[in-house]
Structures are given as C-alpha cells and as structure tokens.
Motif scaffolding. Sequence first.
Motif, PDB file in Angstrom:
ATOM      1  N   ALA A  15      12.353 118.144 -24.349  1.00 21.76           N
ATOM      2  CA  ALA A  15      11.439 119.218 -24.304  1.00 21.76           C
ATOM      3  C   ALA A  15      10.369 118.734 -25.738  1.00 21.76           C
ATOM      4  CB  ALA A  15      11.281 120.132 -24.916  1.00 21.76           C
ATOM      5  N   ASP A  16      11.267 118.341 -27.155  1.00 27.01           N
ATOM      6  CA  ASP A  16      11.170 116.925 -27.825  1.00 27.01           C
ATOM      7  C   ASP A  16      10.292 116.134 -28.008  1.00 27.01           C
ATOM      8  OD1 ASP A  16      12.072 119.245 -29.127  1.00 27.01           O
ATOM      9  OD2 ASP A  16      13.803 118.829 -29.635  1.00 27.01           O
ATOM     10  N   ALA A  18       9.071 115.408 -25.067  1.00 30.81           N
ATOM     11  CA  ALA A  18       7.155 115.622 -24.492  1.00 30.81           C
ATOM     12  C   ALA A  18       5.874 115.849 -25.256  1.00 30.81           C
ATOM     13  CB  ALA A  18       7.972 117.000 -22.877  1.00 30.81           C
ATOM     14  N   LYS A  19       6.568 116.690 -25.838  1.00 27.43           N
ATOM     15  CA  LYS A  19       5.326 116.965 -27.073  1.00 27.43           C
ATOM     16  C   LYS A  19       5.495 115.555 -28.072  1.00 27.43           C
ATOM     17  CE  LYS A  19       5.019 120.890 -31.102  1.00 27.43           C
ATOM     18  NZ  LYS A  19       5.992 121.601 -31.828  1.00 27.43           N
ATOM     19  N   ALA A  20       6.405 115.416 -28.529  1.00 29.16           N
ATOM     20  CA  ALA A  20       6.290 114.043 -29.474  1.00 29.16           C
ATOM     21  C   ALA A  20       5.013 113.104 -28.495  1.00 29.16           C
ATOM     22  CB  ALA A  20       6.906 112.998 -29.600  1.00 29.16           C
ATOM     23  N   GLY A  22       3.310 113.899 -26.338  1.00 30.79           N
ATOM     24  CA  GLY A  22       1.495 114.373 -25.844  1.00 30.79           C
ATOM     25  C   GLY A  22       1.683 114.427 -24.167  1.00 30.79           C
ATOM     26  N   SER A  24       3.321 116.780 -20.694  1.00 34.58           N
ATOM     27  CA  SER A  24       4.144 118.386 -20.005  1.00 34.58           C
ATOM     28  C   SER A  24       5.670 117.135 -20.062  1.00 34.58           C
ATOM     29  CB  SER A  24       3.761 117.858 -19.305  1.00 34.58           C
ATOM     30  OG  SER A  24       3.826 117.144 -17.873  1.00 34.58           O
ATOM     31  N   HIS A  25       6.457 118.528 -19.610  1.00 37.70           N
ATOM     32  CA  HIS A  25       7.647 118.436 -20.098  1.00 37.70           C
ATOM     33  C   HIS A  25       8.312 117.952 -18.692  1.00 37.70           C
ATOM     34  CE1 HIS A  25      11.626 119.701 -18.989  1.00 37.70           C
ATOM     35  NE2 HIS A  25      12.203 119.967 -20.386  1.00 37.70           N
ATOM     36  N   ALA A  28       7.133 113.911 -18.805  1.00 38.03           N
ATOM     37  CA  ALA A  28       8.511 113.514 -18.841  1.00 38.03           C
ATOM     38  C   ALA A  28       9.996 113.735 -18.764  1.00 38.03           C
ATOM     39  CB  ALA A  28       8.878 114.027 -20.809  1.00 38.03           C
TER      40      ALA A  28
END
Length: 358
Positions: A15-16, A18-20, A22, A24-25, A28
């Motif tokens: 999840a980290d 995916a967020k970094a 930009g 979706s989970h 990723a």
Amino acid sequence: MASLTEGNTRPVRLADIAKAAGVSHGTASNVFSRPEIVRQEVRERVKAVAEAMGYAGPDPKGRLLRAGKVNAIGVATTEPLSYFFDDPFARVMMSGISEACDATGAGIALVSAGNQEKLAWNIQSALVDGFILFCIEGGSRLVELTRERKLPFVALELGFHDETISAIGVDNVAGGRLAARHLAELGHRRFAVLSLTLGEDRTGFVTPEEVRSAIYTGTRDRLAGYFEELSRFGVDTTKIPVFETENEAASTRAGLEAIFAGGEPPTAILAMSDRMAMIAIEWLTARGLAVPGDVSVIGFDGVPDAALCDPPLTTIAQPITEIGRRAARMILDFDGAVRRETLGVELLVRASTGPAKA
C-alpha cells in the motif's frame, strides 16, 4: 521519498508503494504478480519506487496461505537430511515422488532433524499441503507430530499397524518367504539375518522374545517370512543368529563381525535391505570369503545399485518408484479418505547367491 526506517521501523507495505507511485493498490499488486497486464511505463515507475523504498515484493508465504494451498509436499524422516541422498532406497523413492510432483508442477520440501526438538519445529513450520512420512525409525513420533498439523499424510514403510493412517507398503511376509525359499532350494541350511530395527535406539543380537515383541511390524514380518519358509525345509530357526542393525555401515559390519566370530559360520545371509547386503559382500570379500562360493547373500529392496555391485546382488525387489508416485498422488489428490495399499514384491536372481558348499 520515505524509506524503510524513516521515522519508524515498520516494514514497507505494498500500500505504501502504491501511494508513493500514485497508482491503485490493485495496479501495484499486478506489477509483481501479473506484470503483463500493466503498461510498461507504470511498471517501471512502481518498481523504481519499490527499489528506492527497499521493498522486495509481496511475501509469497502470505499469498500462498491466503490461497489455501501451497502446491508442495513435505517428505519427512527422523533421519538426518543426508539420508535422502545417501540411502539408495530413499533416492529411488524420491524419484517416484518427484515424477508425480513434476507432472502437476508441485514442489517438494525435505523435512528432517537430528533431534526431536528440531523435528517438531520443522514439521510445524513446513509450508506444505501434506506429508509423506519415511517411517523407517521413529515412526510413531513422526505420525504424532504430523497429526498435530491437521494436514493429510501418508506413511511409507510404516513400522506399526494403525488402520486410521493412510499407508503404502509391500507384503513383507511374502518377500521374506521368497528370499528364504530361494536360498533353501539352493541347499543352504546355515543362515544368519542382518535385520532392520525391531525397536528404537538399539542394535545387536536379538532373542526370539524380542522378535515377537517388536515395535516395527515391517521388520517382524520379514523375519516371520524367513522363518516360516525355512521351517518347511527343516531348519531350526531358533538357532539362526539375528543381528539388529541401523541399516548403515558401522552396525552392519559389527553384526558381521559378531556373526562370524561364533562357531560354525553361516553359508547364507538374509539381509533386510540391499544396502546391508552390499556392505556384507564388501566385508566378506575383504576377508577372503567368496560370494557366493563360501557365503550367499540376498538383499531386500531392488535398488539400481544392487545390479552394479560385484557380484550383482540377488534381491527381493519392491516397486519403489511406484510407491513414491502413489504416495505423492495421495497427497496431491487428497479427498479425506484413509487409503492403505500393499504392493507385491518379486525375486530377482543374480550372481550373489549360489548352491551351498557340499
């Protein structure tokens, strides 16, 4: 960009990443599990972020456990790990197990330990769908530990009768009879037996009472077959020396030393494994005794090495590869049923047995 240890020691999660990056989970996740469906530029961006943050990829154990099946079989024994490579019977058995696993793409995990504590840990931590147990020694402990995992298992060479356990083996009584009959028909009347274990943690000569109270019924059944057949030829089986070995060189040689240190030496040796029989041939030859001119030797297993020794070994052949294949299929196709199979054996006559000396 955040690192694995920046501000805390929490491991970097998908999840980290995916967020970094930009995305979706799900995107990723696909980069690591189904990269072919993700655009190249997205793949490269996510992997660059993952590398910078020290993320190696999803934990395969977690993914497999979520799927409920790991597609691997554990093959367990109380012997040291080297047993799977050093013992000729184990090597052939593993080839059968491997054939069945290769056909389905399943993996194999070898599980063994030199002491009980490590064995328990190895059984409990093995990431497998079920176990094949080499119950040659310490069988009851293997069964107990495997039951605790609540996974399917099948026992090979099971040393005791338990109708609640799936098992594959051979007709040991019939095999013992075949071996004894072959030698008796060649005129032999003086015999010695190199035995597999009757119980745990012991070697040496055994008494008739110890034979009757044996823990391992496979060993007891082979002895029963030997003695039943020899009795038909008028042999007093109470006078046949039976030396319990650990199915390896040191105890087998000790048994031969003890047997031939007595009065009238045997003209025929009934060995409960090809491994012991081949050690016996080597030992006899080194002491100037001709095989089969002075002493005939018969084994039990039918391993490939037996045909290559000098002289080639007469033996009772088990369908070892087929046993391995069937055991693996029992785990791979497990349906909850207890299955017990007993396969036949055959006599392979080679050059290590001949007529008794007049």
